[in-house]
Design an enzyme around this catalytic site. Structure first.
Site, PDB file in Angstrom:
ATOM      1  N   PRO A 275       0.825  -1.211   0.000  1.00  0.00           N
ATOM      2  CA  PRO A 275       0.000   0.000   0.000  1.00  0.00           C
ATOM      3  C   PRO A 275       0.859   1.261   0.000  1.00  0.00           C
ATOM      4  O   PRO A 275       1.876   1.328   0.683  1.00  0.00           O
ATOM      5  CB  PRO A 275      -0.758  -0.109   1.322  1.00  0.00           C
ATOM      6  CG  PRO A 275       0.176  -0.851   2.225  1.00  0.00           C
ATOM      7  CD  PRO A 275       0.945  -1.806   1.338  1.00  0.00           C
ATOM      8  N   ARG A 277      -0.734   4.918  -1.315  1.00  0.00           N
ATOM      9  CA  ARG A 277      -1.692   6.007  -1.105  1.00  0.00           C
ATOM     10  C   ARG A 277      -2.509   5.821   0.174  1.00  0.00           C
ATOM     11  O   ARG A 277      -2.750   6.769   0.920  1.00  0.00           O
ATOM     12  CB  ARG A 277      -2.633   6.043  -2.321  1.00  0.00           C
ATOM     13  CG  ARG A 277      -3.484   7.285  -2.399  1.00  0.00           C
ATOM     14  CD  ARG A 277      -4.532   7.155  -3.524  1.00  0.00           C
ATOM     15  NE  ARG A 277      -4.015   6.695  -4.782  1.00  0.00           N
ATOM     16  CZ  ARG A 277      -3.629   7.499  -5.781  1.00  0.00           C
ATOM     17  NH1 ARG A 277      -3.723   8.806  -5.657  1.00  0.00           N
ATOM     18  NH2 ARG A 277      -3.182   7.002  -6.906  1.00  0.00           N
ATOM     19  N   CYS A 343       5.122  28.746 -15.620  1.00  0.00           N
ATOM     20  CA  CYS A 343       4.729  29.239 -16.937  1.00  0.00           C
ATOM     21  C   CYS A 343       4.135  28.137 -17.795  1.00  0.00           C
ATOM     22  O   CYS A 343       4.714  27.720 -18.812  1.00  0.00           O
ATOM     23  CB  CYS A 343       5.937  29.859 -17.621  1.00  0.00           C
ATOM     24  SG  CYS A 343       6.690  31.107 -16.573  1.00  0.00           S
ATOM     25  N   GLU A 344       3.013  27.610 -17.385  1.00  0.00           N
ATOM     26  CA  GLU A 344       2.279  26.564 -18.108  1.00  0.00           C
ATOM     27  C   GLU A 344       0.798  26.768 -17.799  1.00  0.00           C
ATOM     28  O   GLU A 344       0.432  26.982 -16.637  1.00  0.00           O
ATOM     29  CB  GLU A 344       2.636  25.160 -17.581  1.00  0.00           C
ATOM     30  CG  GLU A 344       4.073  24.771 -17.651  1.00  0.00           C
ATOM     31  CD  GLU A 344       4.451  24.072 -18.951  1.00  0.00           C
ATOM     32  OE1 GLU A 344       3.552  23.690 -19.720  1.00  0.00           O
ATOM     33  OE2 GLU A 344       5.654  23.932 -19.174  1.00  0.00           O
ATOM     34  N   TYR A 372       2.138  10.879  -3.426  1.00  0.00           N
ATOM     35  CA  TYR A 372       2.416  11.357  -4.775  1.00  0.00           C
ATOM     36  C   TYR A 372       2.356  12.879  -4.862  1.00  0.00           C
ATOM     37  O   TYR A 372       2.010  13.447  -5.889  1.00  0.00           O
ATOM     38  CB  TYR A 372       1.464  10.689  -5.795  1.00  0.00           C
ATOM     39  CG  TYR A 372       1.455   9.182  -5.664  1.00  0.00           C
ATOM     40  CD1 TYR A 372       2.594   8.457  -5.977  1.00  0.00           C
ATOM     41  CD2 TYR A 372       0.343   8.491  -5.177  1.00  0.00           C
ATOM     42  CE1 TYR A 372       2.626   7.078  -5.823  1.00  0.00           C
ATOM     43  CE2 TYR A 372       0.367   7.108  -5.024  1.00  0.00           C
ATOM     44  CZ  TYR A 372       1.510   6.410  -5.349  1.00  0.00           C
ATOM     45  OH  TYR A 372       1.540   5.053  -5.197  1.00  0.00           O
TER      46      TYR A 372
HETATM   47  N1  LLP Z   1       3.025  -1.529  -5.974  1.00  0.00           N
HETATM   48  C1  LLP Z   1       3.391  -1.178  -7.231  1.00  0.00           C
HETATM   49  C2  LLP Z   1       4.128  -2.152  -8.042  1.00  0.00           C
HETATM   50  C3  LLP Z   1       3.063   0.088  -7.730  1.00  0.00           C
HETATM   51  O1  LLP Z   1       3.433   0.423  -8.959  1.00  0.00           O
HETATM   52  C4  LLP Z   1       2.350   1.011  -6.912  1.00  0.00           C
HETATM   53  C5  LLP Z   1       2.005   2.336  -7.403  1.00  0.00           C
HETATM   54  C6  LLP Z   1       2.003   0.605  -5.609  1.00  0.00           C
HETATM   55  C7  LLP Z   1       2.345  -0.671  -5.174  1.00  0.00           C
HETATM   56  C8  LLP Z   1       1.255   1.505  -4.665  1.00  0.00           C
HETATM   57  O2  LLP Z   1      -0.021   1.784  -5.143  1.00  0.00           O
HETATM   58  P1  LLP Z   1      -1.064   2.615  -4.251  1.00  0.00           P
HETATM   59  O3  LLP Z   1      -1.385   1.779  -3.051  1.00  0.00           O
HETATM   60  O4  LLP Z   1      -0.411   3.890  -3.876  1.00  0.00           O
HETATM   61  O5  LLP Z   1      -2.222   2.812  -5.155  1.00  0.00           O
HETATM   62  N2  LLP Z   1       1.222   9.029  -9.210  1.00  0.00           N
HETATM   63  C9  LLP Z   1      -0.115   8.484  -9.244  1.00  0.00           C
HETATM   64  C10 LLP Z   1      -0.161   7.087  -8.669  1.00  0.00           C
HETATM   65  C11 LLP Z   1       0.817   6.137  -9.334  1.00  0.00           C
HETATM   66  C12 LLP Z   1       0.888   4.779  -8.693  1.00  0.00           C
HETATM   67  C13 LLP Z   1       2.094   4.061  -9.149  1.00  0.00           C
HETATM   68  N3  LLP Z   1       2.266   2.749  -8.594  1.00  0.00           N
HETATM   69  C14 LLP Z   1      -1.067   9.432  -8.532  1.00  0.00           C
HETATM   70  O6  LLP Z   1      -0.637  10.493  -8.072  1.00  0.00           O
HETATM   71  O7  LLP Z   1      -2.277   9.177  -8.457  1.00  0.00           O
END
Ligand code: LLP
Length: 417
Positions: A275, A277, A343-344, A372
């Protein structure tokens, strides 16, 4: 649930007002709540307790070593995707036996570092990577514990850019070819097959895609065992959604745990979960100051001192972050655009958002920015990375200070000629 709340109309992180932090470190800055971070970890750990999981915090969500260390002391491991993240996890005190290495493009040097550290598992994503890892391990006289990341061909995720489990995505090995690939791995001396892995996307607010993907993988585990592979671990990745203030209530970790239990328990698989997020998002806010108020042709525009380089999610994924003034304003709201100085045109945090009457100098907080947020920040427009502050009760500590301009430029040099 989080620990950012108004007290006498002043927004606090636990017992510290955001204004007090702004006075100490300037704006913009990220502030994290220790209690929230740990609470999220505890809720998940409790929900899955009977499965005795390895909860490998996905470092990419919020990689400050102070946050990783807090979670490590609570029992968490780490999911890393680069040599840099591996170094952070080790520095933060995560035992190597609780580190899993994910990612579609590990270099041989990164593999060597992880083997030297003695990590728990490599999540391998292709036959090319398998060959490279085998060679690196053999050269070191080591054996790499591996799982293959399975692409189960399931659509999931809050946004097209964060969906990873469809057949056409770059991630994992196609489920249809998995048996052949496990067969190839079993013939190599430098790797030891331990399990299966998947991660289908992020900000997933519907349990069905998890259920479908897990049951496809459960079937595969039976096939692999029938083929003679000792599959003992199941890594279900991350992906569970969090509330951002515009998406209702996503499934509770307890409900998610029930779906995980259905697949992991009957097969006696040791569960790994990654986990990101879910642990970090609601534990952090980005605080910024209003620089100017412009009367735009369409509506009022608040120009603030944070930019898309500090929090790129709105520009990148059209993501919604609730905006709360640090000092509650009585009276009516009016629709505003909230923009940064970069500047975007995409440097816009909110469009047509009802906000109270805010003026130059007022502070506002972007909520649910702990995942993130700082981790995806850049120095675009040569804006130094903003500080990070960790609040614990009535105390706060700077866990990453604001660099000077000189520090920002120090890695560059003029050629002698
Ligand atoms: N495991 C792997 C292999 C992953 O690629 C990711 C996230 C996670 C675990 C964790 O996932 P989570 O529990 O956080 O959903 N930047 C984007 C989110 C990209 C997620 C990338 N991989 C955003 O700001 O929404």
């Amino acid at each position: 649930m989080h620990h950012f709340a108004y007290r006498d109309d002043i927004l606090h992180a636990e017992d510290v007002s955001l204004e007090a932090i702004a006075d100490a470190v300037g704006t913009p800055f990220y502030a994290y709540s220790r209690a929230t971070l740990l609470r999220h970890y505890d809720v998940l750990a409790r929900a899955l307790a009977d499965l005795n999981p390895l909860i490998a915090y996905s470092v990419k969500a919020s990689p400050n070593i102070a946050l990783i260390a807090l979670l490590a002391r609570r029992g968490a491991g780490a999911d890393v995707v680069s040599g840099g993240e591996l170094m952070r996890a080790l520095k933060a005190g995560v035992p190597p036996g609780r580190i899993v290495f994910s990612g579609v493009g590990k270099t041989r040097e990164e593999m060597r570092l992880a083997l030297e550290a003695g990590i728990h598992q490599f999540n391998v994503e292709s036959e090319g990577e398998l060959g490279a890892l085998n060679e690196v391990a053999l050269a070191m006289g080591a054996v790499a514990p591996i799982a293959f990341r399975i692409n189960p061909d399931v659509k999931a995720g809050g946004h097209e850019k964060i969906s990873t489990g469809k057949a056409e995505d770059k991630f994992g090995v196609p489920i249809a070819r998995a048996r052949a690939i496990y067969g190839a791995a079993a013939r190599l001396q430098g790797v030891a097959v331990k399990g299966v892995d998947l991660h289908i996307g992020s900000q997933i607010s519907d349990l069905d895609p998890f259920r479908i993907a897990f049951s496809r993988v459960a079937e595969l585990v039976m096939d692999l065992r029938a083929d003679g592979h000792a599959i003992e671990r199941l890594d279900v990745g991350g992906g569970l959604a969090v509330p951002y203030g515009n998406n209702g209530d996503p499934p509770h970790p307890e409900q998610y745990a029930a779906v995980v239990r259905e697949i992991a328990a009957p097969q006696g698989l040791r569960l790994i979960i990654e986990p990101g997020r879910l642990i970090a998002a609601n534990a952090g806010v980005l605080v910024s100051r209003v620089l100017y108020v412009k009367e735009g042709a369409a509506r009022r525009i608040l120009v603030i001192d944070a930019g898309m380089n500090d929090l790129i999610r709105p520009a990148f994924y059209d993501a919604y972050h609730a905006i709360e003034p640090a000092r509650r304003k009585p009276g009516p709201t009016s629709p505003c655009d909230v923009v940064g100085p970069v500047c975007e045109s995409s440097d816009r945090f909110a469009k047509d958002r009802p906000l109270p009457e805010l003026g130059a100098g007022d502070l506002l907080a972007f909520m649910t920015a702990g995942a993130y947020g700082a981790s995806q920040a850049s120095e675009y427009n040569s804006r130094p990375l903003v500080p990070e502050v960790l609040v614990a009760g009535a105390r706060f500590d700077v866990i990453r200070r604001r660099p000077t301009f000189d520090e920002m430029i120090a890695r560059e040099s003029l050629p002698p000629s």
